[in-house]
Every structure is written in C-alpha cells, then in structure tokens.
Design a protein around this motif. Structure first.
Motif, PDB file in Angstrom:
ATOM      1  N   PRO A 145      20.802   3.637  -3.694  1.00  0.00           N
ATOM      2  CA  PRO A 145      20.375   2.770  -2.416  1.00  0.00           C
ATOM      3  C   PRO A 145      19.750   3.372  -1.564  1.00  0.00           C
ATOM      4  CG  PRO A 145      23.072   3.540  -2.709  1.00  0.00           C
ATOM      5  CD  PRO A 145      22.680   3.903  -4.010  1.00  0.00           C
ATOM      6  N   GLU A 146      19.559   5.085  -1.547  1.00  0.00           N
ATOM      7  CA  GLU A 146      19.384   5.827  -0.172  1.00  0.00           C
ATOM      8  C   GLU A 146      17.577   6.268  -0.043  1.00  0.00           C
ATOM      9  OE1 GLU A 146      21.402   7.052  -2.684  1.00  0.00           O
ATOM     10  OE2 GLU A 146      23.385   6.578  -0.984  1.00  0.00           O
ATOM     11  N   GLY A 147      17.716   4.979  -0.195  1.00  0.00           N
ATOM     12  CA  GLY A 147      15.586   4.937   0.152  1.00  0.00           C
ATOM     13  C   GLY A 147      15.196   5.646  -1.018  1.00  0.00           C
ATOM     14  N   SER A 148      16.094   5.289  -2.001  1.00  0.00           N
ATOM     15  CA  SER A 148      14.801   6.084  -3.574  1.00  0.00           C
ATOM     16  C   SER A 148      14.031   4.196  -3.905  1.00  0.00           C
ATOM     17  CB  SER A 148      15.607   6.114  -4.505  1.00  0.00           C
ATOM     18  OG  SER A 148      17.051   4.789  -4.882  1.00  0.00           O
ATOM     19  N   GLY A 149      14.520   3.807  -3.780  1.00  0.00           N
ATOM     20  CA  GLY A 149      13.761   2.561  -3.892  1.00  0.00           C
ATOM     21  C   GLY A 149      11.915   2.727  -5.258  1.00  0.00           C
ATOM     22  N   PHE A 150      10.925   2.454  -4.620  1.00  0.00           N
ATOM     23  CA  PHE A 150       9.994   2.998  -5.685  1.00  0.00           C
ATOM     24  C   PHE A 150       9.339   4.186  -5.990  1.00  0.00           C
ATOM     25  CE2 PHE A 150       5.606   1.720  -7.367  1.00  0.00           C
ATOM     26  CZ  PHE A 150       5.595   0.277  -7.589  1.00  0.00           C
ATOM     27  N   GLN A 206       1.503   4.229  -3.161  1.00  0.00           N
ATOM     28  CA  GLN A 206       1.015   5.622  -2.903  1.00  0.00           C
ATOM     29  C   GLN A 206       1.801   6.435  -3.859  1.00  0.00           C
ATOM     30  OE1 GLN A 206       1.435   7.159   1.391  1.00  0.00           O
ATOM     31  NE2 GLN A 206       0.415   8.848   0.728  1.00  0.00           N
ATOM     32  N   ASP A 207       3.417   5.847  -4.227  1.00  0.00           N
ATOM     33  CA  ASP A 207       4.276   6.791  -4.965  1.00  0.00           C
ATOM     34  C   ASP A 207       3.584   6.275  -6.247  1.00  0.00           C
ATOM     35  OD1 ASP A 207       6.327   7.835  -3.449  1.00  0.00           O
ATOM     36  OD2 ASP A 207       6.842   5.776  -2.985  1.00  0.00           O
ATOM     37  N   LEU A 208       3.012   5.488  -7.087  1.00  0.00           N
ATOM     38  CA  LEU A 208       2.887   5.194  -8.370  1.00  0.00           C
ATOM     39  C   LEU A 208       0.849   5.962  -8.212  1.00  0.00           C
ATOM     40  CD1 LEU A 208       3.774   3.710 -10.764  1.00  0.00           C
ATOM     41  CD2 LEU A 208       2.274   1.916  -9.868  1.00  0.00           C
ATOM     42  N   GLU A 209       0.252   6.113  -7.635  1.00  0.00           N
ATOM     43  CA  GLU A 209      -1.093   6.447  -7.947  1.00  0.00           C
ATOM     44  C   GLU A 209      -0.060   8.461  -7.974  1.00  0.00           C
ATOM     45  OE1 GLU A 209      -3.512   6.036  -7.860  1.00  0.00           O
ATOM     46  OE2 GLU A 209      -3.626   3.255  -7.558  1.00  0.00           O
ATOM     47  N   THR A 210       0.874   8.783  -6.981  1.00  0.00           N
ATOM     48  CA  THR A 210       0.581   9.983  -6.947  1.00  0.00           C
ATOM     49  C   THR A 210       1.558  10.441  -8.402  1.00  0.00           C
ATOM     50  OG1 THR A 210       1.114  10.170  -4.523  1.00  0.00           O
ATOM     51  CG2 THR A 210       1.753  11.939  -6.051  1.00  0.00           C
ATOM     52  N   HIS A 211       2.629   9.722  -8.271  1.00  0.00           N
ATOM     53  CA  HIS A 211       3.238  10.660  -9.702  1.00  0.00           C
ATOM     54  C   HIS A 211       3.048  10.263 -10.962  1.00  0.00           C
ATOM     55  CE1 HIS A 211       6.459  10.986  -6.150  1.00  0.00           C
ATOM     56  NE2 HIS A 211       6.211  12.144  -6.634  1.00  0.00           N
ATOM     57  N   LEU A 212       2.842   8.488 -11.335  1.00  0.00           N
ATOM     58  CA  LEU A 212       1.998   8.437 -12.661  1.00  0.00           C
ATOM     59  C   LEU A 212       0.731   8.677 -12.591  1.00  0.00           C
ATOM     60  CD1 LEU A 212       2.671   7.047 -15.014  1.00  0.00           C
ATOM     61  CD2 LEU A 212       1.711   4.787 -14.062  1.00  0.00           C
ATOM     62  N   PHE A 213      -0.261   7.905 -11.964  1.00  0.00           N
ATOM     63  CA  PHE A 213      -1.658   8.403 -11.971  1.00  0.00           C
ATOM     64  C   PHE A 213      -2.335   9.531 -11.906  1.00  0.00           C
ATOM     65  CE2 PHE A 213      -1.472   3.267 -11.528  1.00  0.00           C
ATOM     66  CZ  PHE A 213      -1.906   3.167 -12.555  1.00  0.00           C
ATOM     67  N   GLY A 214      -2.004  10.323 -11.333  1.00  0.00           N
ATOM     68  CA  GLY A 214      -2.221  11.640 -10.342  1.00  0.00           C
ATOM     69  C   GLY A 214      -2.196  12.542 -11.658  1.00  0.00           C
ATOM     70  N   THR A 215      -0.356  12.610 -11.637  1.00  0.00           N
ATOM     71  CA  THR A 215       0.327  13.958 -12.888  1.00  0.00           C
ATOM     72  C   THR A 215      -0.547  13.206 -14.042  1.00  0.00           C
ATOM     73  OG1 THR A 215       2.139  13.206 -11.973  1.00  0.00           O
ATOM     74  CG2 THR A 215       2.518  14.264 -13.932  1.00  0.00           C
ATOM     75  N   LEU A 216      -1.232  12.219 -14.275  1.00  0.00           N
ATOM     76  CA  LEU A 216      -2.311  11.577 -15.957  1.00  0.00           C
ATOM     77  C   LEU A 216      -3.286  12.279 -15.479  1.00  0.00           C
ATOM     78  CD1 LEU A 216      -1.985  10.516 -18.478  1.00  0.00           C
ATOM     79  CD2 LEU A 216      -2.668   8.328 -17.546  1.00  0.00           C
ATOM     80  N   ARG A 217      -3.174  11.726 -14.625  1.00  0.00           N
ATOM     81  CA  ARG A 217      -4.843  12.769 -14.360  1.00  0.00           C
ATOM     82  C   ARG A 217      -5.525  14.253 -14.603  1.00  0.00           C
ATOM     83  NH1 ARG A 217      -5.586  10.582  -9.374  1.00  0.00           N
ATOM     84  NH2 ARG A 217      -7.006   8.629  -9.778  1.00  0.00           N
ATOM     85  N   ASP A 248       0.859  -0.969  -0.005  1.00  0.00           N
ATOM     86  CA  ASP A 248      -0.010   0.016  -0.399  1.00  0.00           C
ATOM     87  C   ASP A 248       1.040   1.059  -0.110  1.00  0.00           C
ATOM     88  OD1 ASP A 248      -2.202  -1.126  -0.094  1.00  0.00           O
ATOM     89  OD2 ASP A 248      -2.951  -1.290   2.223  1.00  0.00           O
ATOM     90  N   GLU A 249       2.194   1.509   0.951  1.00  0.00           N
ATOM     91  CA  GLU A 249       2.639   2.544   1.147  1.00  0.00           C
ATOM     92  C   GLU A 249       3.564   2.229  -0.517  1.00  0.00           C
ATOM     93  OE1 GLU A 249       6.368   3.660   3.258  1.00  0.00           O
ATOM     94  OE2 GLU A 249       5.765   2.228   3.375  1.00  0.00           O
ATOM     95  N   ILE A 250       4.140   1.873  -1.229  1.00  0.00           N
ATOM     96  CA  ILE A 250       4.627   1.236  -2.412  1.00  0.00           C
ATOM     97  C   ILE A 250       3.924   2.111  -3.672  1.00  0.00           C
ATOM     98  CG2 ILE A 250       5.279  -0.191  -4.482  1.00  0.00           C
ATOM     99  CD1 ILE A 250       6.628  -1.336  -2.703  1.00  0.00           C
TER     100      ILE A 250
END
Length: 236
Positions: A139-144, A98-109, A94-96
């Motif tokens: 490696p500095e927490g950039s993961g998702f 949130q990143d995708l929903e914001t940057h991909l789907f939110g911007t596209l919306r 769910d936390e992961i």
C-alpha cells in the motif's frame, strides 16, 4: 562465468545499486566497466578501467550507440530504473506508462541491442536488477511500480529461454528496499547496494538464474507457494 577479466556494462551506474555493481566488478578484477547513465558526467572515473557512456533507456538511438561503443561486453547489468509512485486507480495513464516504458521496454531495448555482442563472446551473462515487488504489491505507493517490475521479471524469464541457444546466462536479482536515493526517508530495513552487487555477482560466478538478495525477497518468494492471504490479509 569468471568476473576477473570480464568486460561489463552497467546501466544507471552513477549512484545506488548501479554504482555498487561498478565498484564490486572492479574489486573482482573486471578488465573494463562501461558505466552508463543519462548524465555520464556524474560517473566516478577515478579508476581508469571505468568508461563513462551516455545511455537513456527510453532513447533507442542512445542504446544502439552504447552497443556500438562497447563491442567487447561480456556481462550486462540492467539496473537503471525509476519510481513514479503512480497509483493504478488515480494516477494519470501517462505517468503509469512511464514506469512500464522504463522497466519493461527500456530494459528489453538494452538486452536486444547487446544480445549480439554477448553472442560474439561465447554468450556471456545478463543481470537484471528486479524487486520483491515483482511478486507482491504494497500500500505504500508501489502501485504501478509493482506492475512494471512483474512485467520485467517475466520478460527476464522469456529472454532467458530465447537466449539459451547462444549460452547467455540470464539472471534476475530480487531484493526488498535498498539504501539508495530512491528510498531516502522510507522507514524500512534496507540492504546496502554493495551487498546487492555481491549477491548478484556471486550468482553469476555460480551460474545462478535467480538471486534472492535479502530476507524480504526470500520470505515473499516462499509465500507465493501458499495462500496469498498471508501477503494480502489486510487487503481482503
């Protein structure tokens, strides 16, 4: 595209890069800037050309309400985003998401809501604030965050193709770390939000579809043509 006389809408305009774009637009003679945020009461309205609007990337109703309230937009700046610090292997899904929903789907919306508005004004322009992490993971927490920004980058490319027929310029702005609240406490060279905005708007005026705003973005983009070991040697 001339910035002087343009009507712009900037997401995430209450601070950081979004505020930098708002100030630079005003400096270049924009007629009006719709400055949006989840908390529009935090927007600086000392300049009468600034119109605060509520906009939440995850709330489709608020996005469409903003498009209805701003029917004269000729330049859309998609800056709003988050960083959860989610790791691909250990964080909750769910936390992961949130990143995708914001940057991909939110911007596209937001783009989908404003594309007809831009079409009604000779096409206009869209600026998506991306990241060097669109192309490389660290490696500095950039993961998702990296995954989400990579998705947003290619979405930017796809939208550019689909909007070519209405003559909308679609630009991606890449940068390393910016000196914002999001990177507070991080020891790294940081570009100022004002410099990001200047680079992006210079690119709009020049018709550029991609802007590399700083040395880290230029280095990583150039490295993509070579052996990825140059970027991931320590991770092999």
């Amino acid at each position: 595209m001339d910035i002087a006389g343009a009507t712009a809408l900037v997401t995430g305009a209450n601070r950081g890069i979004g505020r930098g774009f708002t100030e630079e637009l005003l400096e270049r003679g924009a007629r009006r800037v719709y400055a949006t945020a989840r908390r529009p009461e935090l927007i600086d309205t000392s300049d009468p050309r600034v119109v605060p609007l509520h906009l939440d990337l995850l709330d489709e109703q608020s996005v469409h309400a903003a498009a209805e309230a701003a029917p004269d937009v000729t330049l859309l700046v998609n800056n709003a985003g988050i960083t959860t610090g989610a790791d691909l292997l250990t964080s909750g899904l769910d936390e992961i998401r949130q990143d995708l929903e914001t940057h991909l789907f939110g911007t596209l919306r937001v783009i989908r809501a404003f594309a007809p508005v831009l079409a009604a004004h000779s096409g206009g322009a869209i600026v998506n604030v991306l990241s060097v992490l669109s192309w490389v993971a660290t490696p500095e927490g950039s993961g998702f965050y990296s995954v989400a920004k990579a998705a947003e980058w290619n979405m930017t490319n796809g939208v550019r193709v689909e909007l070519a027929g209405q003559r909308t310029l679609v630009q991606g702005v890449h940068l390393g770390a910016a000196d914002t609240d999001m990177t507070a406490g991080r020891e790294a060279p940081k570009i100022s939000p004002a410099d990001v905005a200047r680079a992006g708007l210079d690119g709009v005026q020049a018709g550029a579809i991609e802007v590399l705003a700083d040395a880290p973005s230029r280095y990583v983009k150039a490295a993509l043509a070579g052996d990825p070991a140059a970027l991931y040697g320590a991770a092999r």
